[in-house]
Scaffold this motif. Sequence first.
Motif, PDB file in Angstrom:
ATOM      1  N   ARG A 104       0.849  -1.199   0.000  1.00  0.00           N
ATOM      2  CA  ARG A 104       0.000   0.000   0.000  1.00  0.00           C
ATOM      3  C   ARG A 104       0.879   1.241   0.000  1.00  0.00           C
ATOM      4  O   ARG A 104       1.943   1.241   0.608  1.00  0.00           O
ATOM      5  N   THR A 149      -2.955   6.906   2.134  1.00  0.00           N
ATOM      6  CA  THR A 149      -3.816   6.116   3.007  1.00  0.00           C
ATOM      7  C   THR A 149      -3.980   6.865   4.320  1.00  0.00           C
ATOM      8  O   THR A 149      -2.978   7.294   4.912  1.00  0.00           O
ATOM      9  N   SER A 165     -13.116   6.258  -1.230  1.00  0.00           N
ATOM     10  CA  SER A 165     -12.966   4.808  -1.191  1.00  0.00           C
ATOM     11  C   SER A 165     -11.471   4.485  -1.249  1.00  0.00           C
ATOM     12  O   SER A 165     -10.799   4.522  -0.226  1.00  0.00           O
ATOM     13  N   GLY A 166     -10.908   4.234  -2.423  1.00  0.00           N
ATOM     14  CA  GLY A 166      -9.464   3.995  -2.487  1.00  0.00           C
ATOM     15  C   GLY A 166      -8.680   5.243  -2.112  1.00  0.00           C
ATOM     16  O   GLY A 166      -7.636   5.179  -1.481  1.00  0.00           O
ATOM     17  N   THR A 168      -6.920   7.165  -3.922  1.00  0.00           N
ATOM     18  CA  THR A 168      -5.637   7.370  -4.604  1.00  0.00           C
ATOM     19  C   THR A 168      -5.594   8.688  -5.361  1.00  0.00           C
ATOM     20  O   THR A 168      -4.537   9.281  -5.513  1.00  0.00           O
ATOM     21  N   SER A 184     -15.112   2.238   1.375  1.00  0.00           N
ATOM     22  CA  SER A 184     -14.424   1.023   0.914  1.00  0.00           C
ATOM     23  C   SER A 184     -14.813  -0.227   1.692  1.00  0.00           C
ATOM     24  O   SER A 184     -14.745  -1.331   1.155  1.00  0.00           O
ATOM     25  N   THR A 187     -12.158  -3.417  -6.271  1.00  0.00           N
ATOM     26  CA  THR A 187     -10.914  -2.755  -6.690  1.00  0.00           C
ATOM     27  C   THR A 187     -10.575  -3.081  -8.149  1.00  0.00           C
ATOM     28  O   THR A 187     -10.987  -4.102  -8.699  1.00  0.00           O
ATOM     29  N   HIS A 193      -1.482   1.154  -6.641  1.00  0.00           N
ATOM     30  CA  HIS A 193      -2.709   1.976  -6.676  1.00  0.00           C
ATOM     31  C   HIS A 193      -3.919   1.079  -6.913  1.00  0.00           C
ATOM     32  O   HIS A 193      -4.953   1.218  -6.265  1.00  0.00           O
ATOM     33  N   ARG A 194      -3.780   0.160  -7.871  1.00  0.00           N
ATOM     34  CA  ARG A 194      -4.938  -0.666  -8.271  1.00  0.00           C
ATOM     35  C   ARG A 194      -5.421  -1.565  -7.138  1.00  0.00           C
ATOM     36  O   ARG A 194      -6.557  -2.000  -7.143  1.00  0.00           O
ATOM     37  N   VAL A 202      -6.067  -0.727  -4.220  1.00  0.00           N
ATOM     38  CA  VAL A 202      -7.085  -0.047  -3.410  1.00  0.00           C
ATOM     39  C   VAL A 202      -8.051   0.793  -4.255  1.00  0.00           C
ATOM     40  O   VAL A 202      -9.177   1.047  -3.838  1.00  0.00           O
ATOM     41  N   ALA A 203      -7.625   1.229  -5.441  1.00  0.00           N
ATOM     42  CA  ALA A 203      -8.476   2.073  -6.289  1.00  0.00           C
ATOM     43  C   ALA A 203      -9.693   1.270  -6.750  1.00  0.00           C
ATOM     44  O   ALA A 203      -9.580   0.082  -7.042  1.00  0.00           O
ATOM     45  N   THR A 204     -10.855   1.922  -6.821  1.00  0.00           N
ATOM     46  CA  THR A 204     -12.089   1.193  -7.110  1.00  0.00           C
ATOM     47  C   THR A 204     -12.674   1.593  -8.461  1.00  0.00           C
ATOM     48  O   THR A 204     -12.353   2.647  -9.005  1.00  0.00           O
TER      49      THR A 204
END
Lengths: 162, 329
Positions: A58, A63, B32-33, B35, B55, B77, B106-107, B109-111
Amino acid sequence: MNSVLQMTVNGRPRADVVADNMLLVDYLREVCGLTGTKIGCDGGECGACTILADGGARLSCLTLAHSCAGQVIETVEGQATRGELSAVQSSFHEKLGSQCGYCTPGMIMTSESLLRTNTNPTEDEIREALGGNICRCTGYIKIIESVQAAAEIINASREAAE
Amino acid sequence: MEVLPEFKLHRPGTLAEALKIRGSLDEARYISGGTDLLANIRRGLTPTENLIELSGLSELQRFEADADGLHIGAAVTLATIGNDPAIKQDYAVLAEAANAVAGATHRAVATIGGNLCLDTRCLFYNQSQWWRDSNDGCMKYEGEICHVVPTSKRCYAAYSGDTAPALLVLNAEIEIAGPDGSRRVPLDDLFNDDGIDYLTLAPGEMVTMVHLPAASKSKTASSYTKLRIRDSIDFPLAGVAVRVTQENGKVTALDAAVTGTNSTPIRVTGCDAFVGLEFDEEQGQKFAKLVQKQTSPVQTTTTKPQYRRRAVTAMSKTLTQNLLQALSA
């Protein structure tokens, strides 16, 4: 707005009073004192701040600390066991995967995450996984060799255990 | 980059709770993500006093196929979508577009919902406060004029989501929820050709679900191609999604959509003209012209618009030819 945040950092459960707007990278560096995690671009473009959250790589600069409540966080400081470097760390050392060293903690954590799910990555898979980690010394070839060497160490020790 | 401003982070347990929280606040943003959003907040671009985190909501994590097609929750995601064997098989264009977004970290967590609602981007907007102040801001934020098209009354920031063109050629529908209820619309209806008001969502509304029609039984091929400065991470200078079906060497259906060139993803109209024809060099040229007419990159990136204009037409033609060749093989 502050509230109590509980998470496990490098194997130790913690509870700290943390502001809602604190980023994970600032929490790790300033509250936990774990300055191995670096701030490079500060906007998700360089990967220097990569840590593991529940085993997955992450970007800790993108974050919020509170978004990781209850998760297991690992940083580069948590990779060595009883003073012995991890396979990825020792490979980066042996194969000269580190030049100025600033991107190295992020590179190591992303590689660690990759090798936990795939112990035989192809060069393309390594390049893909490390695509978001930038080395301004541009020592990418040595970094890829380091990950390949780490994979060999991990596989050899598995075979020895079996 | 600047420090994050003060805000309250809300972490609801259910979608209903999230909507209730939103309904009780005058101003808030969903995250959500994060990013893209967190980087923008740090740059002082999207000030907010309340973030509502989506998320963790199970309603938005739904990811299942039935007789009607495939249903993807907005918080699924891009990594999940890009690596899913069924999507790779039946909706290749979507997997390719998801995998073309940013870097692997990134991907993770990115939605998909976040990528669809991605803020428009511009050379004069995605900059530090200090940089923007030296230009007196821009029309999109804290300024009067559009530095890209100074005589313009509207903002020309470019829509840069990669998954939107892929979902357009797949004829996706989306579900939208807000404090006042939910609705289901074609994905086309989400977008608006304006760099500032680029989404048609009302305040408090969010995309909750993407519905894809059941995979076509006929022989279909689809793909996404993207032009960017660094292949490992960057936003698109232009992105093209194409879906084709072919029988006996003749095109039976052709859909194309483009991202990164305008303030909205562009669904290329007039593709029906190629149905029943053999997509030879002449038709390829005609198709490239068609795409060129409907897309209009301006100086929203450091790369010259002329280059992007030429590239997007060449990409469209080559991608379609390659897909048809693969179908013939």
